[in-house]
Design an enzyme around this catalytic site. Structure first.
Site, PDB file in Angstrom:
ATOM      1  N   GLU A   1       1.129   5.542   1.200  1.00 24.04           N
ATOM      2  CA  GLU A   1       0.607   6.541   2.129  1.00 24.04           C
ATOM      3  C   GLU A   1       0.395   7.922   1.519  1.00 24.04           C
ATOM      4  O   GLU A   1       0.491   8.934   2.232  1.00 24.04           O
ATOM      5  CB  GLU A   1       1.587   6.665   3.302  1.00 24.04           C
TER       6      GLU A   1
ATOM      7  N   ALA B   1       0.848  -1.183   0.000  1.00 23.28           N
ATOM      8  CA  ALA B   1       0.000   0.000   0.000  1.00 23.28           C
ATOM      9  C   ALA B   1       0.887   1.237   0.000  1.00 23.28           C
ATOM     10  O   ALA B   1       2.106   1.132   0.145  1.00 23.28           O
ATOM     11  CB  ALA B   1      -0.896   0.024   1.238  1.00 23.28           C
TER      12      ALA B   1
ATOM     13  N   GLU C   1      -0.090   2.676   6.962  1.00 23.32           N
ATOM     14  CA  GLU C   1      -0.225   3.805   6.019  1.00 23.32           C
ATOM     15  C   GLU C   1      -0.795   5.026   6.730  1.00 23.32           C
ATOM     16  O   GLU C   1      -0.378   6.154   6.476  1.00 23.32           O
ATOM     17  CB  GLU C   1      -1.104   3.415   4.823  1.00 23.32           C
TER      18      GLU C   1
HETATM   19  N1  ARG Z   1       5.798   3.665   1.376  1.00 20.52           N
HETATM   20  C1  ARG Z   1       5.071   2.465   1.082  1.00 20.52           C
HETATM   21  C2  ARG Z   1       4.850   1.775   2.414  1.00 20.52           C
HETATM   22  O1  ARG Z   1       5.670   1.169   2.985  1.00 20.52           O
HETATM   23  C3  ARG Z   1       5.771   1.552   0.150  1.00 20.52           C
HETATM   24  C4  ARG Z   1       5.873   2.038  -1.249  1.00 20.52           C
HETATM   25  C5  ARG Z   1       6.940   1.352  -1.973  1.00 20.52           C
HETATM   26  N2  ARG Z   1       6.743   1.419  -3.386  1.00 20.52           N
HETATM   27  C6  ARG Z   1       7.692   1.174  -4.262  1.00 20.52           C
HETATM   28  N3  ARG Z   1       7.378   1.213  -5.504  1.00 20.52           N
HETATM   29  N4  ARG Z   1       8.910   0.926  -3.956  1.00 20.52           N
HETATM   30  O2  ARG Z   1       3.873   1.890   3.012  1.00 20.52           O
HETATM   31 ZN    ZN Z   2       5.648   2.367   4.901  1.00 19.24          ZN
END
Ligand code: ARG
Ligand code: ZN
Length: 890
Positions: A262, A260, A296
């Site tokens: 955020e 997911a 998230e």
């Molecule tokens: N920030 C997101 C989470 O850990 C993960 C997104 C990672 N996406 C990517 N394409 N590397 O909740």
């Molecule tokens: Zn994260």
């Protein structure tokens, strides 16, 4: 080419505001991007270099006038910008093709709807921009699209205007009240419906919560909404962090690379972490949804309000947010026992996934020093080990001290893009008397040194002097690029038991009085000795209670000591750990020996009796019993060995499973009878623990039946499969038949498919169960190949690709590591095939052979050959190239 943390420089320009206008069309979306920029006076005057990828550039205007520009690789370079500190307007008009975007980064189409994924570097696939997290801007976004096809138009922040356009089109205009880095931008457009909930915060503010899904899935959104409400309440109660938006939206999509995302006010989720009802989702799904929704949501403060200066700081937000979601789930679980169960599950993930990463070719510090492709660094090290580092800080400053530290962190850094140093400094500064403050520079080695430390402990009891001396020694093996390691700060939670299992008071010589319970000793040297005084009898040490540091503990426990800890330790984590150590010792002995497993039992009576007692113990929760009775995984066993024969490991673990099944039949039957009926479905820790134990019991009874030829239990499992009132019980029954290899598995599987053919997430389970099944005479690989020709298989859908290919290559070692190398050939073909579609998914799969150097022959050579074949491909993505290059390096 590699990017280095040391090369960080501030951006030469700031972008203050962004106005985006999208004309959404699957094959050709038009993006008008009007930015207000100014030079960063702290940096020498230089050209503006904007990132862009797979964009068609139509127009560039500066202050409304045409301007000269050039392309340098993927960058748009503007050299003749107005001089001086004044802001200027830059307008860029591009088009892109979301329908052809199979990488699922940037703007893409899934099931006829539009979605975005911008972290880490996807925004550059939408428009030219300074695609880096330290450039924070205010966004206004107008979406225009065909109203019949895309009735719902969403972006970050507040909806300020909507209306009709010509030709059946309509528009919506969104304004985000908070500045943000572009990786938090999102838009969604499509035929979606929402579950809505209005809430009032503790501070008396009203908010609208929405969970958007495809029509028909609304009956699967209640749990996600409940989890979201619980998250909002928890962050306010535990950390005083309120929801800072009038509207908070979650949208589910079935095509998503990760779990997911955020995005500010508009979280986009893999359907796997949103959709659940009792008929289609298991207890594990319910609990994952709670964690990911929490995760998230918690990013809204740890990640969004305070973000990362650069991507090397990724764990600043991810480690901290995983820590927060783990704490959230523990707090919701409630009872000490349920909290411990969650802790054990988290540690199991760390030890089976992160420890191997830390020992393999992709090992990297929690704050890496360089990378080629940042997407390869969304790892268990950044996330789970990063969370352990935050947890150790909390251990060192206490729970209240940690909350104080968080408060100071936000006072100092709200609205900023900062570093891991800033975070650690805030926690330490809020607790000036703490061990963390005293040891901060050394503590931060957890951020800079890769590898899992080993903590070696040995004890000496002197009956005459009534002293007990515990020697602690730490070491850490070299990792790529780091030959020598300095000592870490290791908080060691410790208690002592007597031989009867009673807690012994703890007293060091310089202490005025003895303490009971658990004490934290902070190891900072390579070697230290603790001498306890007034010790009346030889103690059994309970070391590293609650897994107080992410290390491997070496202590030459005797069976007697382990049996004492298993039966009596006040720390549930170490009780479980004692059971695992008992099993591990027996497994390793059998794996390293060459005995005929049919002749020589792996498990002895002492172990079997202990497990019998655990199963029959009325004071223990079912969830805890299920964890104790689950043998260490094949992956975990492999990590304990220098030379790995996956077939031998598989054979030994299967033999252990069978012995445990047969020897404990009476207790399994009792556990089944006691827990088979959990009443009306609720995914709470107690009843899900009971379902888990009933499921394990049923599997064991079917395994025992395979041995004896009895047909009663497989028949019962089949009946259960048909009658079950929830997916957990149904899937556990199906698994029991598949795992025990009974002939009723085949009709059950086809019935299962027919029942759920319209439920994509359930069909994923159906694929995954077959691809992950225990191998009988090499049948799994041909079955996997067959599954890939099934009409429901689709390589482009990440969940489906994972359910078949990853379940086989990454989660089924006994079937994957074949002496004829066919598993590796299959792996290499899929890595190459996937790389042309979706490099991120391909690179994850590429990591399945990370640990090839440990393999015994003939596996080792065959694995190397397969990796070399992938590496020899000329047009690999950076993602896969980085993984295979590191795998082959010495
Ligand atoms: N920030 C997101 C989470 O850990 C993960 C997104 C990672 N996406 C990517 N394409 N590397 O909740
Ligand atoms: Zn994260």
């Amino acid at each position: 080419t590699a990017i280095h943390r040391a090369d960080y420089t501030a951006p030469a320009y700031w972008i203050d505001t962004v106005e985006l206008v999208f004309d959404l069309d699957p094959a050709k979306t038009r993006v008008l991007n009007k930015m207000r920029l100014r030079r960063n006076g702290d940096v020498a005057p230089q050209a503006l270099r904007l990132d862009g990828e797979e964009l068609n550039l139509a127009r560039v205007l500066v202050n409304g006038q045409g301007t000269s520009f050039k392309m340098d690789g993927n960058q748009l370079v503007l050299e003749n910008l107005p001089e001086g500190p004044d802001a200027f307007d830059l307008e860029i008009f591009t088009t892109c093709n979301p329908a052809k975007n199979t990488k699922l980064m940037g703007l893409y189409v899934s099931n006829d709807s539009f979605f975005t994924q911008c972290e880490a570097e996807g925004f550059r696939r939408i428009t030219y921009f300074l695609d880096r997290p330290d450039v924070m801007a205010s966004y206004t976004v107008t979406l225009r699209a065909d109203k019949a096809k895309y009735p719902v138009l969403l972006s970050n922040g507040n909806l300020v205007e909507e209306g009709e356009l010509e030709d059946g089109r309509h528009f919506a205009k969104w304004v985000d009240p908070h500045k943000k880095p572009c990786y938090l931008f999102a838009l969604v457009a499509g035929q979606l419906v929402a579950r809505e909930q209005r809430i009032r915060s503790r501070a008396g503010k009203d908010h609208l919560l929405q969970v958007f899904v495809r029509p028909g899935d609304l009956d699967k959104t209640e749990h996600a909404m409940n989890s979201l409400m619980a998250s909002v309440a928890w962050d306010e109660a535990r950390f005083g962090l309120p929801l800072d938006l009038e509207r908070f939206m979650i949208v589910a999509t079935s095509d998503f690379n990760m779990g997911a995302m955020e995005n500010k006010g508009l979280n986009i989720f893999n359907t796997k972490y949103v959709l659940a009802n009792q008929a289609t989702a298991t207890d594990a799904d319910f609990s994952n949804i709670e964690s990911v929704v929490g995760h998230e949501y918690f990013h809204n403060w740890t990640g969004n309000r305070v973000t990362c200066q650069d991507w090397f700081q990724l764990s600043l937000k991810e480690g901290l947010t995983v820590f927060r979601d783990q704490e959230f789930s523990q707090d919701l679980a409630g009872s000490p026992s349920a909290r411990a169960v969650k802790r054990i599950e988290d540690v199991r993930v760390l030890r089976t996934a992160q420890f191997p990463e830390d020992a393999g070719p992709m090992a990297h510090p929690v704050r890496p020093d360089s990378y080629i492709e940042i997407n390869n660094f969304y790892t268990v090290t950044i996330y789970e080990k990063g969370a352990e580092v935050v947890r150790m800080m909390q251990t060192l400053v206490g729970r209240d001290g940690f909350a104080q530290g968080m408060k100071l962190y936000f006072e100092r850094h709200d609205g900023q893009a900062v570093t891991c140093d800033d975070f650690a400094q805030a926690i330490a500064d809020a607790n000036p008397q703490s061990d963390l403050a005293r040891l901060l520079p050394q503590f931060k080695r957890w951020y800079s040194q890769a590898g899992t430390p080993r903590l070696h402990a040995s004890g000496q009891y002197d009956a005459a002097a009534r002293t007990y001396t515990l020697s602690l020694t730490q070491s850490c093996a070299p990792t790529p690029g780091q030959a020598l390691k300095d000592p870490f700060v290791i908080p060691v939670n410790l208690g002592l038991l007597d031989a009867q299992g009673q807690a012994l008071p703890l007293q060091l010589a310089h202490w005025a009085q003895a303490e009971t319970g658990t004490r934290t000793f902070v190891l900072t040297e390579a070697s230290e000795t603790l001498t306890f005084v007034n010790v009346d009898s030889a103690p059994v040490p309970s070391i590293l209670r609650d897994f107080s540091a992410p290390v491997v503990l070496d202590y030459a426990y005797t069976d007697t000591e382990l049996l004492t800890l298993l039966a009596h330790d006040s720390d549930p984590f170490n009780r479980w750990e004692a059971g695992q150590r008992l099993a591990l010792a027996r497994a390793l002995k059998a794996i390293q020996g060459d005995s005929d497993l049919a002749q020589t039992p792996v498990l002895d009576d002492a172990y079997l009796d202990a497990m019998r007692q655990v199963l029959a113990d009325p004071t223990l929760d079912a969830a805890f019993k299920e964890l104790v009775l689950t043998l260490p995984s094949e992956t975990y066993l492999a990590e304990q060995l220098d030379v790995v024969d996956p077939q031998r490991i598989h054979a030994v673990r299967e033999a252990m499973r069978e012995q445990l099944a047969t020897a404990l039949q009476t207790q399994w039957q009792q556990a089944w009878e006691d827990n088979r009926d959990t009443g009306g479905y609720r995914p709470d820790p107690v009843s899900s623990g009971r379902r888990a134990l009933a499921g394990l019991a049923l599997t064991q009874l079917c395994v025992a039946a395979r041995r004896s030829g009895d047909t009663v239990w497989p028949g019962k499992a089949f009946q259960r499969f048909k009658d079950a009132a929830n997916m957990t019980d149904r899937f556990n029954a199906l698994s029991a038949l598949v795992i025990s290899g009974h002939e009723l598995a085949a009709p059950a599987l086809s019935r299962f498919h027919a029942l759920f053919k319209n439920e994509a997430l359930v069909i994923d389970k159906w694929f995954s169960l077959q691809a992950g099944a225990p191998d009988h005479g090499g049948h799994v690989l041909p079955a996997v190949r067959q599954l890939m020709t099934h009409p429901d298989f689709n390589l482009r859908n990440p969940n489906r690709a994972r359910s078949v290919i990853f379940s086989y290559c990454s989660a089924n070692p006994g079937a994957f590591h074949r002496s004829d190398a066919a598993g590796y050939v299959f792996w290499a073909d899929r890595v190459i095939e996937l790389d042309a579609i979706n490099p991120q998914v391909a690179a994850r799969l590429a990591r399945a052979l990370d640990r090839w150097k440990k393999l015994a022959e003939p596996y080792r050579s065959a694995a190397r050959e397969a990796i070399a074949r992938v590496a020899a491909k000329a047009d690999l993505s950076n993602d896969v190239r980085e993984v295979v290059t590191r795998a082959l390096a010495d």
